[in-house]
Design a protein around this motif. Structure first.
Motif, PDB file in Angstrom:
ATOM      1  N   SER A 160      78.420  11.586 -49.080  1.00 11.17           N
ATOM      2  CA  SER A 160      79.550  11.867 -49.961  1.00 11.17           C
ATOM      3  C   SER A 160      79.263  11.304 -51.350  1.00 11.17           C
ATOM      4  O   SER A 160      79.157  10.085 -51.532  1.00 11.17           O
ATOM      5  CB  SER A 160      80.829  11.240 -49.395  1.00 11.17           C
ATOM      6  OG  SER A 160      81.903  11.370 -50.295  1.00 11.17           O
ATOM      7  N   PHE A 161      79.117  12.206 -52.347  1.00  9.49           N
ATOM      8  CA  PHE A 161      78.938  11.788 -53.737  1.00  9.49           C
ATOM      9  C   PHE A 161      80.313  11.553 -54.350  1.00  9.49           C
ATOM     10  O   PHE A 161      81.222  12.369 -54.186  1.00  9.49           O
ATOM     11  CB  PHE A 161      78.186  12.866 -54.528  1.00  9.49           C
ATOM     12  CG  PHE A 161      76.776  13.085 -54.061  1.00  9.49           C
ATOM     13  CD1 PHE A 161      75.745  12.286 -54.530  1.00  9.49           C
ATOM     14  CD2 PHE A 161      76.479  14.093 -53.154  1.00  9.49           C
ATOM     15  CE1 PHE A 161      74.445  12.483 -54.113  1.00  9.49           C
ATOM     16  CE2 PHE A 161      75.180  14.303 -52.723  1.00  9.49           C
ATOM     17  CZ  PHE A 161      74.158  13.495 -53.202  1.00  9.49           C
ATOM     18  N   GLN A 162      80.461  10.458 -55.109  1.00  9.02           N
ATOM     19  CA  GLN A 162      81.765  10.107 -55.657  1.00  9.02           C
ATOM     20  C   GLN A 162      81.633   9.638 -57.103  1.00  9.02           C
ATOM     21  O   GLN A 162      80.543   9.285 -57.567  1.00  9.02           O
ATOM     22  CB  GLN A 162      82.423   9.021 -54.798  1.00  9.02           C
ATOM     23  CG  GLN A 162      82.654   9.450 -53.355  1.00  9.02           C
ATOM     24  CD  GLN A 162      83.416   8.420 -52.548  1.00  9.02           C
ATOM     25  OE1 GLN A 162      83.865   7.411 -53.075  1.00  9.02           O
ATOM     26  NE2 GLN A 162      83.578   8.684 -51.258  1.00  9.02           N
ATOM     27  N   ASN A 163      82.771   9.626 -57.808  1.00 10.33           N
ATOM     28  CA  ASN A 163      82.837   9.145 -59.202  1.00 10.33           C
ATOM     29  C   ASN A 163      81.790   9.823 -60.087  1.00 10.33           C
ATOM     30  O   ASN A 163      81.039   9.161 -60.812  1.00 10.33           O
ATOM     31  CB  ASN A 163      82.661   7.629 -59.261  1.00 10.33           C
ATOM     32  CG  ASN A 163      83.777   6.883 -58.564  1.00 10.33           C
ATOM     33  OD1 ASN A 163      84.819   7.453 -58.265  1.00 10.33           O
ATOM     34  ND2 ASN A 163      83.557   5.613 -58.302  1.00 10.33           N
ATOM     35  N   ASN A 164      81.768  11.162 -60.020  1.00  9.24           N
ATOM     36  CA  ASN A 164      80.807  11.926 -60.838  1.00  9.24           C
ATOM     37  C   ASN A 164      79.372  11.458 -60.616  1.00  9.24           C
ATOM     38  O   ASN A 164      78.601  11.232 -61.562  1.00  9.24           O
ATOM     39  CB  ASN A 164      81.169  11.820 -62.321  1.00  9.24           C
ATOM     40  CG  ASN A 164      82.495  12.476 -62.643  1.00  9.24           C
ATOM     41  OD1 ASN A 164      82.823  13.542 -62.093  1.00  9.24           O
ATOM     42  ND2 ASN A 164      83.275  11.845 -63.509  1.00  9.24           N
ATOM     43  N   ASP A 165      79.045  11.302 -59.338  1.00 14.73           N
ATOM     44  CA  ASP A 165      77.691  10.900 -58.928  1.00 14.73           C
ATOM     45  C   ASP A 165      77.318   9.500 -59.416  1.00 14.73           C
ATOM     46  O   ASP A 165      76.137   9.173 -59.577  1.00 14.73           O
ATOM     47  CB  ASP A 165      76.642  11.908 -59.412  1.00 14.73           C
ATOM     48  CG  ASP A 165      76.690  13.216 -58.635  1.00 14.73           C
ATOM     49  OD1 ASP A 165      77.515  13.322 -57.705  1.00 14.73           O
ATOM     50  OD2 ASP A 165      75.915  14.123 -58.951  1.00 14.73           O
ATOM     51  N   GLN A 166      78.317   8.649 -59.595  1.00  9.58           N
ATOM     52  CA  GLN A 166      78.033   7.256 -59.948  1.00  9.58           C
ATOM     53  C   GLN A 166      77.755   6.409 -58.706  1.00  9.58           C
ATOM     54  O   GLN A 166      77.164   5.335 -58.803  1.00  9.58           O
ATOM     55  CB  GLN A 166      79.211   6.652 -60.722  1.00  9.58           C
ATOM     56  CG  GLN A 166      79.401   7.258 -62.096  1.00  9.58           C
ATOM     57  CD  GLN A 166      78.186   7.069 -62.977  1.00  9.58           C
ATOM     58  OE1 GLN A 166      77.755   5.949 -63.212  1.00  9.58           O
ATOM     59  NE2 GLN A 166      77.615   8.170 -63.464  1.00  9.58           N
ATOM     60  N   LEU A 167      78.173   6.913 -57.568  1.00 12.36           N
ATOM     61  CA  LEU A 167      77.846   6.243 -56.305  1.00 12.36           C
ATOM     62  C   LEU A 167      77.846   7.267 -55.185  1.00 12.36           C
ATOM     63  O   LEU A 167      78.403   8.366 -55.324  1.00 12.36           O
ATOM     64  CB  LEU A 167      78.809   5.092 -56.008  1.00 12.36           C
ATOM     65  CG  LEU A 167      80.299   5.378 -55.794  1.00 12.36           C
ATOM     66  CD1 LEU A 167      80.602   5.788 -54.354  1.00 12.36           C
ATOM     67  CD2 LEU A 167      81.119   4.152 -56.144  1.00 12.36           C
ATOM     68  N   VAL A 168      77.212   6.916 -54.097  1.00 15.95           N
ATOM     69  CA  VAL A 168      77.159   7.788 -52.932  1.00 15.95           C
ATOM     70  C   VAL A 168      77.449   6.962 -51.684  1.00 15.95           C
ATOM     71  O   VAL A 168      77.037   5.807 -51.582  1.00 15.95           O
ATOM     72  CB  VAL A 168      75.770   8.480 -52.811  1.00 15.95           C
ATOM     73  CG1 VAL A 168      74.671   7.460 -52.605  1.00 15.95           C
ATOM     74  CG2 VAL A 168      75.759   9.496 -51.661  1.00 15.95           C
ATOM     75  N   SER A 208      68.016  11.419 -57.136  1.00 14.93           N
ATOM     76  CA  SER A 208      67.001  12.020 -56.253  1.00 14.93           C
ATOM     77  C   SER A 208      67.660  12.719 -55.072  1.00 14.93           C
ATOM     78  O   SER A 208      67.269  13.833 -54.688  1.00 14.93           O
ATOM     79  CB  SER A 208      66.025  10.942 -55.767  1.00 14.93           C
ATOM     80  OG  SER A 208      65.333  10.355 -56.844  1.00 14.93           O
ATOM     81  N   LEU A 209      68.670  12.050 -54.478  1.00 10.35           N
ATOM     82  CA  LEU A 209      69.350  12.643 -53.332  1.00 10.35           C
ATOM     83  C   LEU A 209      70.127  13.892 -53.750  1.00 10.35           C
ATOM     84  O   LEU A 209      70.125  14.904 -53.034  1.00 10.35           O
ATOM     85  CB  LEU A 209      70.288  11.615 -52.703  1.00 10.35           C
ATOM     86  CG  LEU A 209      71.025  12.056 -51.439  1.00 10.35           C
ATOM     87  CD1 LEU A 209      70.040  12.464 -50.344  1.00 10.35           C
ATOM     88  CD2 LEU A 209      71.949  10.931 -50.941  1.00 10.35           C
ATOM     89  N   ARG A 210      70.795  13.839 -54.888  1.00  9.06           N
ATOM     90  CA  ARG A 210      71.534  15.000 -55.377  1.00  9.06           C
ATOM     91  C   ARG A 210      70.587  16.177 -55.633  1.00  9.06           C
ATOM     92  O   ARG A 210      70.891  17.320 -55.285  1.00  9.06           O
ATOM     93  CB  ARG A 210      72.282  14.647 -56.664  1.00  9.06           C
ATOM     94  CG  ARG A 210      72.857  15.839 -57.419  1.00  9.06           C
ATOM     95  CD  ARG A 210      73.892  16.577 -56.562  1.00  9.06           C
ATOM     96  NE  ARG A 210      75.164  15.916 -56.577  1.00  9.06           N
ATOM     97  CZ  ARG A 210      76.222  16.352 -55.893  1.00  9.06           C
ATOM     98  NH1 ARG A 210      76.102  17.438 -55.126  1.00  9.06           N
ATOM     99  NH2 ARG A 210      77.385  15.712 -55.935  1.00  9.06           N
ATOM    100  N   HIS A 211      69.437  15.908 -56.224  1.00 10.12           N
ATOM    101  CA  HIS A 211      68.448  16.965 -56.477  1.00 10.12           C
ATOM    102  C   HIS A 211      67.985  17.585 -55.166  1.00 10.12           C
ATOM    103  O   HIS A 211      67.858  18.820 -55.055  1.00 10.12           O
ATOM    104  CB  HIS A 211      67.256  16.385 -57.246  1.00 10.12           C
ATOM    105  CG  HIS A 211      66.155  17.382 -57.487  1.00 10.12           C
ATOM    106  ND1 HIS A 211      66.279  18.417 -58.392  1.00 10.12           N
ATOM    107  CD2 HIS A 211      64.907  17.502 -56.926  1.00 10.12           C
ATOM    108  CE1 HIS A 211      65.168  19.140 -58.387  1.00 10.12           C
ATOM    109  NE2 HIS A 211      64.324  18.602 -57.513  1.00 10.12           N
ATOM    110  N   TYR A 212      67.752  16.754 -54.154  1.00  7.53           N
ATOM    111  CA  TYR A 212      67.300  17.275 -52.866  1.00  7.53           C
ATOM    112  C   TYR A 212      68.383  18.129 -52.208  1.00  7.53           C
ATOM    113  O   TYR A 212      68.102  19.217 -51.682  1.00  7.53           O
ATOM    114  CB  TYR A 212      66.909  16.121 -51.941  1.00  7.53           C
ATOM    115  CG  TYR A 212      66.501  16.587 -50.564  1.00  7.53           C
ATOM    116  CD1 TYR A 212      65.228  17.097 -50.328  1.00  7.53           C
ATOM    117  CD2 TYR A 212      67.400  16.534 -49.500  1.00  7.53           C
ATOM    118  CE1 TYR A 212      64.857  17.543 -49.068  1.00  7.53           C
ATOM    119  CE2 TYR A 212      67.039  16.977 -48.244  1.00  7.53           C
ATOM    120  CZ  TYR A 212      65.770  17.480 -48.032  1.00  7.53           C
ATOM    121  OH  TYR A 212      65.408  17.923 -46.784  1.00  7.53           O
TER     122      TYR A 212
END
Length: 239
Positions: free
Chosen positions: A6-14, A47-51
């Motif tokens: 779960s990506f949160q806070n505009n990808d500031q944490l996962v 990196s995780l978001r790109h994948y």
């Protein structure tokens, strides 16, 4: 599984849910919260978001679950590509390296232990095991915010126990290594003074020799440091 991310806070944490791990309690899932890094090249969230974006959109595993031997092989290849000495790096270097970084940044040892999900003090680089002298030294070092004794790149674990005797060393070592196969750089021992009133010098010498030989056999890459028994004006219980 893809549903465990779960990506949160505009990808500031996962947030990542780990369903099974060796440190989880009775197989209960645990949740990791990973913040982003300022340097995009080393940010795990980017990196995780790109994948995930490149991955086909279907439910199920992110990929085939990686075994420890696969991770170790990838790490070894990266180390050799970077032309580093592969004798000083193992798969546990990933966790212990982060622990070292946090310690250098002033994060408390309790927080580091909780973040790394260590149930023992096995993540420490240097183990201090001894009697009341090390107990008081550890308290003083922590009260002054100097638990690492200003040794950069090292995390020191203080195992000072008042009244401890040599027979307890074996149990301390077993406790520290039960949940991890990390080997410390050094183990410092300061013991023996509390044994003099219960066993003969001959027997105490045999106990010390046996325990240190055992440490050498278990911790093949660890430096064992022995501190001599300090003299006292009066030895309690010794006539």
């Amino acid at each position: 599984m893809i549903d465990d991310i779960s990506f949160q806070n505009n990808d500031q944490l996962v947030k990542i849910r780990i369903r099974i791990s060796k440190t989880s309690n009775k197989g209960s899932p645990i949740e990791l919260i990973i913040p982003c890094e300022t340097d995009a090249k080393f940010c795990p969230i980017r990196s995780l978001r790109h994948y995930v974006n490149c991955r086909p959109t279907y439910a199920g595993y992110l990929r085939i679950p990686a075994q420890k031997v696969i991770i170790a092989s990838i790490l070894l290849k990266a180390i050799r590509t970077a032309k580093l000495d592969d004798l000083h790096f193992r798969s546990h270097s990933l966790r212990i390296g982060r622990a070292t970084q946090l310690a250098n940044e002033g994060v408390s040892l309790d927080v580091i232990q909780r973040l790394g999900r260590w149930k023992s003090n096995a993540f420490y680089h240097i183990w201090m095991i001894g009697d009341s002298i090390l107990y008081l030294a550890g308290r003083r070092a922590m009260d002054r915010n100097m638990a690492n004794l200003k040794l950069p790149g090292n995390v020191i674990g203080w195992n000072g126990v008042r009244g401890i005797k040599w027979t307890a060393v074996h149990h301390i070592i077993q406790r520290e290594t039960l949940f991890s196969d990390i080997q410390p750089k050094a183990i410092l021992l300061h013991l023996g003074g509390n044994d003099l009133d219960t066993v003969s010098l001959y027997k105490l010498r045999r106990i010390i020799k046996h325990e240190i030989s055992h440490l050498y056999s278990v911790f093949t890459d660890t430096t064992i440091i022995w501190c001599d028994i300090l003299q006292r004006q009066a030895w309690r219980g010794v006539g």
